[in-house]
Design a protein around this motif. Structure first.
Motif, PDB file in Angstrom:
ATOM      1  N   LYS A  57       0.817  -1.214   0.000  1.00  0.00           N
ATOM      2  CA  LYS A  57       0.000   0.000   0.000  1.00  0.00           C
ATOM      3  C   LYS A  57       0.854   1.269   0.000  1.00  0.00           C
ATOM      4  O   LYS A  57       0.322   2.373   0.055  1.00  0.00           O
ATOM      5  N   ARG A  58       2.161   1.116  -0.056  1.00  0.00           N
ATOM      6  CA  ARG A  58       3.064   2.274  -0.040  1.00  0.00           C
ATOM      7  C   ARG A  58       3.214   2.835  -1.443  1.00  0.00           C
ATOM      8  O   ARG A  58       3.227   2.088  -2.420  1.00  0.00           O
ATOM      9  N   SER A  59       3.375   4.159  -1.512  1.00  0.00           N
ATOM     10  CA  SER A  59       3.535   4.795  -2.815  1.00  0.00           C
ATOM     11  C   SER A  59       4.419   6.028  -2.672  1.00  0.00           C
ATOM     12  O   SER A  59       4.279   6.789  -1.714  1.00  0.00           O
ATOM     13  N   GLN A  60       5.343   6.213  -3.622  1.00  0.00           N
ATOM     14  CA  GLN A  60       6.189   7.396  -3.655  1.00  0.00           C
ATOM     15  C   GLN A  60       6.363   7.827  -5.106  1.00  0.00           C
ATOM     16  O   GLN A  60       6.799   7.035  -5.950  1.00  0.00           O
ATOM     17  N   GLU A  61       6.045   9.089  -5.384  1.00  0.00           N
ATOM     18  CA  GLU A  61       6.173   9.615  -6.740  1.00  0.00           C
ATOM     19  C   GLU A  61       7.457  10.427  -6.869  1.00  0.00           C
ATOM     20  O   GLU A  61       7.822  11.169  -5.953  1.00  0.00           O
ATOM     21  N   TYR A  62       8.116  10.296  -8.015  1.00  0.00           N
ATOM     22  CA  TYR A  62       9.321  11.052  -8.336  1.00  0.00           C
ATOM     23  C   TYR A  62       9.084  11.845  -9.617  1.00  0.00           C
ATOM     24  O   TYR A  62       8.698  11.273 -10.646  1.00  0.00           O
ATOM     25  N   ASP A  63       9.311  13.154  -9.563  1.00  0.00           N
ATOM     26  CA  ASP A  63       9.283  14.003 -10.759  1.00  0.00           C
ATOM     27  C   ASP A  63      10.699  14.175 -11.288  1.00  0.00           C
ATOM     28  O   ASP A  63      11.657  14.248 -10.502  1.00  0.00           O
ATOM     29  N   ILE A  64      10.834  14.266 -12.601  1.00  0.00           N
ATOM     30  CA  ILE A  64      12.147  14.424 -13.213  1.00  0.00           C
ATOM     31  C   ILE A  64      12.436  15.907 -13.441  1.00  0.00           C
ATOM     32  O   ILE A  64      11.629  16.632 -14.040  1.00  0.00           O
ATOM     33  N   ASP A  65      13.580  16.364 -12.953  1.00  0.00           N
ATOM     34  CA  ASP A  65      14.057  17.719 -13.218  1.00  0.00           C
ATOM     35  C   ASP A  65      14.884  17.663 -14.498  1.00  0.00           C
ATOM     36  O   ASP A  65      16.009  17.143 -14.508  1.00  0.00           O
ATOM     37  N   PHE A  66      14.339  18.180 -15.578  1.00  0.00           N
ATOM     38  CA  PHE A  66      15.015  18.076 -16.876  1.00  0.00           C
ATOM     39  C   PHE A  66      16.275  18.934 -16.940  1.00  0.00           C
ATOM     40  O   PHE A  66      17.166  18.688 -17.753  1.00  0.00           O
ATOM     41  N   ALA A  67      16.378  19.953 -16.085  1.00  0.00           N
ATOM     42  CA  ALA A  67      17.580  20.787 -16.071  1.00  0.00           C
ATOM     43  C   ALA A  67      18.784  20.018 -15.552  1.00  0.00           C
ATOM     44  O   ALA A  67      19.927  20.336 -15.893  1.00  0.00           O
ATOM     45  N   ALA A  68      18.541  18.991 -14.723  1.00  0.00           N
ATOM     46  CA  ALA A  68      19.613  18.171 -14.147  1.00  0.00           C
ATOM     47  C   ALA A  68      20.785  19.020 -13.662  1.00  0.00           C
ATOM     48  O   ALA A  68      21.911  18.883 -14.132  1.00  0.00           O
ATOM     49  N   PRO A  69      20.560  19.921 -12.712  1.00  0.00           N
ATOM     50  CA  PRO A  69      21.624  20.829 -12.281  1.00  0.00           C
ATOM     51  C   PRO A  69      22.766  20.092 -11.575  1.00  0.00           C
ATOM     52  O   PRO A  69      22.581  18.992 -11.041  1.00  0.00           O
ATOM     53  N   ASP A  70      23.961  20.718 -11.622  1.00  0.00           N
ATOM     54  CA  ASP A  70      25.086  20.184 -10.869  1.00  0.00           C
ATOM     55  C   ASP A  70      24.726  20.137  -9.391  1.00  0.00           C
ATOM     56  O   ASP A  70      23.989  20.992  -8.886  1.00  0.00           O
ATOM     57  N   CYS A  71      25.263  19.160  -8.708  1.00  0.00           N
ATOM     58  CA  CYS A  71      24.952  18.984  -7.290  1.00  0.00           C
ATOM     59  C   CYS A  71      26.238  18.962  -6.475  1.00  0.00           C
ATOM     60  O   CYS A  71      27.156  18.192  -6.773  1.00  0.00           O
ATOM     61  N   ALA A  72      26.324  19.819  -5.487  1.00  0.00           N
ATOM     62  CA  ALA A  72      27.479  19.850  -4.597  1.00  0.00           C
ATOM     63  C   ALA A  72      27.060  20.508  -3.288  1.00  0.00           C
ATOM     64  O   ALA A  72      26.630  21.656  -3.300  1.00  0.00           O
ATOM     65  N   PRO A  73      27.146  19.792  -2.210  1.00  0.00           N
ATOM     66  CA  PRO A  73      27.548  18.388  -2.111  1.00  0.00           C
ATOM     67  C   PRO A  73      26.355  17.449  -2.279  1.00  0.00           C
ATOM     68  O   PRO A  73      25.205  17.882  -2.301  1.00  0.00           O
ATOM     69  N   ILE A  74      26.663  16.144  -2.371  1.00  0.00           N
ATOM     70  CA  ILE A  74      25.661  15.087  -2.273  1.00  0.00           C
ATOM     71  C   ILE A  74      25.923  14.400  -0.939  1.00  0.00           C
ATOM     72  O   ILE A  74      27.039  13.930  -0.686  1.00  0.00           O
ATOM     73  N   LEU A  75      24.914  14.365  -0.103  1.00  0.00           N
ATOM     74  CA  LEU A  75      25.115  13.887   1.267  1.00  0.00           C
ATOM     75  C   LEU A  75      24.277  12.642   1.538  1.00  0.00           C
ATOM     76  O   LEU A  75      23.092  12.567   1.189  1.00  0.00           O
ATOM     77  N   LEU A  76      24.905  11.672   2.153  1.00  0.00           N
ATOM     78  CA  LEU A  76      24.255  10.440   2.586  1.00  0.00           C
ATOM     79  C   LEU A  76      24.102  10.514   4.102  1.00  0.00           C
ATOM     80  O   LEU A  76      25.084  10.679   4.818  1.00  0.00           O
ATOM     81  N   PHE A  77      22.877  10.409   4.590  1.00  0.00           N
ATOM     82  CA  PHE A  77      22.663  10.585   6.026  1.00  0.00           C
ATOM     83  C   PHE A  77      21.663   9.566   6.557  1.00  0.00           C
ATOM     84  O   PHE A  77      20.830   9.041   5.824  1.00  0.00           O
ATOM     85  N   ASP A  78      21.774   9.285   7.857  1.00  0.00           N
ATOM     86  CA  ASP A  78      20.817   8.408   8.534  1.00  0.00           C
ATOM     87  C   ASP A  78      19.596   9.221   8.940  1.00  0.00           C
ATOM     88  O   ASP A  78      19.732  10.256   9.603  1.00  0.00           O
ATOM     89  N   ASN A  79      18.420   8.753   8.560  1.00  0.00           N
ATOM     90  CA  ASN A  79      17.210   9.500   8.875  1.00  0.00           C
ATOM     91  C   ASN A  79      16.608   9.054  10.213  1.00  0.00           C
ATOM     92  O   ASN A  79      17.221   8.292  10.962  1.00  0.00           O
ATOM     93  N   SER A  80      15.413   9.504  10.509  1.00  0.00           N
ATOM     94  CA  SER A  80      14.783   9.227  11.798  1.00  0.00           C
ATOM     95  C   SER A  80      14.419   7.764  11.981  1.00  0.00           C
ATOM     96  O   SER A  80      14.111   7.336  13.097  1.00  0.00           O
ATOM     97  N   PHE A  81      14.450   6.977  10.900  1.00  0.00           N
ATOM     98  CA  PHE A  81      14.170   5.546  10.990  1.00  0.00           C
ATOM     99  C   PHE A  81      15.453   4.711  11.008  1.00  0.00           C
ATOM    100  O   PHE A  81      15.385   3.481  11.002  1.00  0.00           O
ATOM    101  N   GLY A  82      16.608   5.388  10.986  1.00  0.00           N
ATOM    102  CA  GLY A  82      17.868   4.661  11.033  1.00  0.00           C
ATOM    103  C   GLY A  82      18.318   4.104   9.704  1.00  0.00           C
ATOM    104  O   GLY A  82      19.257   3.301   9.646  1.00  0.00           O
TER     105      GLY A  82
END
Length: 347
Positions: free
Chosen positions: A192-217
């Motif tokens: 029953k879970r659902s998550q939608e993703y929209d595509i950003d066609f501009a695809a901008p440069d990303c700095a920084p990209i961060l990997l983090f632990d969220n509230s669910f670990g």
């Protein structure tokens, strides 16, 4: 006789587990708590006015839930009038999912209808980015991809990590593209879970990209699209040694400043997960391959935003390497001004 005034049953988030209260007629009660069959608490407790209260259960359970993500809790109570065998017994049981957030819906409902993220709403991504989702259970996950000509295609996803308790899936957009078509958005479902993703066609440069632990670990990724700045500072201690002034100690602090870029209100609410996370690392991409970099420490952040019609939220923050030695060289980013999260702008 044991009278349960308030107990446990069903599913709970670790941070919001209720207190336990029970009454006895006997002299004392032996209380045993087990997590997945392992003893974590075994004590004789004595009543006040015939009642025993077990307070602050989350403080005891949360470290175990954090380690395994989801655990089963058993509590057994034995009433005793003296040191002889117990005269009455009672038991309580619950399934506990690690979560540090106070969510205003029963844990069982949230777990069955949401991925393990506080992201509520549509998420923005771009081709070339990595995206992952985690959820409790082993439901089969699918993606329905939508293209610019209004056509659709369904993909079945296989888990990339997990066990009998939880599942991790790769939902990176590049795997849902179709030759001759432009991917515009896609919807991930698992049960029953659902998550939608929209595509950003501009695809901008990303700095920084961060990997983090969220509230669910579990780990989530944040792509910052605003201006990145490096601002190293040096603290020098000077002394007169053998007739010359010398810097006998130089302490460097390599501070980086980041800007999330403009985002919608749903994303802004979710982004605050980064600032409450206790474990954050930098991700770099080299020739399409992700490399988990150094652990960082967020030292300052501005997370204020308003609901004005002409103003969209964006956050700025500063971070530095968590390690003492700030003199870090990465051979993977040779020739770059910042790092390889900065796409190929300076190739």
């Amino acid at each position: 006789m044991i009278t349960i005034n308030s107990g446990l049953s069903g599913k709970y988030f670790s941070a919001t587990m209720p207190d336990i209260s029970f009454g006895i007629n006997g002299h004392h009660a032996s209380v045993r708590m087990q997590i997945d069959g392992q003893d974590i608490f075994f004590e004789d407790l004595y009543p006040a006015s015939g009642v025993i209260n077990l307070r602050d259960i989350p403080a005891l359970i949360t470290p175990y839930a954090r380690k395994s993500l989801a655990v089963h809790l058993d509590i057994s109570i034995s009433e005793k009038f003296n040191d002889d065998a117990p005269t009455n017994n009672a038991s309580l049981a619950a399934d506990v999912v690690y979560c540090e957030a106070d969510i205003d819906t029963p844990a069982a409902d949230f777990i069955n209808t949401h991925f393990l993220s506080l992201m509520i709403g549509t998420r923005t991504t771009a081709i070339g980015r990595m995206e992952y989702l985690h959820y409790i259970g082993t439901d089969q996950a699918q993606v329905q991809a939508h293209y610019d000509d209004h056509s659709k295609k369904t993909f079945t996803l296989e888990p990339i990590a997990g066990n009998e308790k939880y599942t991790t899936i790769d939902v990176s957009p590049a795997q849902f593209t179709k030759e001759g078509h432009l991917l515009t958005y896609y919807i991930v479902t698992a049960g029953k879970r659902s998550q939608e993703y929209d595509i950003d066609f501009a695809a901008p440069d990303c700095a920084p990209i961060l990997l983090f632990d969220n509230s669910f670990g579990v780990e989530e990724l944040l792509y910052c699209t605003g201006t990145a700045t490096m601002a190293p500072s040096f603290k020098r201690n000077v002394a007169n040694i053998e007739g010359k002034q010398r810097n006998y100690s130089i302490e460097e602090t390599r501070t980086m400043k980041a800007d999330t870029g403009v985002m919608n209100y749903d994303t802004a609410a979710w982004t605050q997960e980064l600032f409450r996370s206790k474990f954050v690392r930098v991700i770099t991409f080299v020739k399409g391959q992700a490399n988990i970099g150094k652990e960082i420490l967020i030292t300052d952040s501005k997370t204020e935003y308003t609901n004005k019609d002409d103003e969209l939220p964006r956050f700025t923050f500063s971070y530095q390497y968590a390690q003492h030695n700030q003199n870090v060289l990465s051979l993977l980013r040779a020739g770059r001004i910042f790092d390889n999260t900065f796409d190929n702008t300076f190739n």
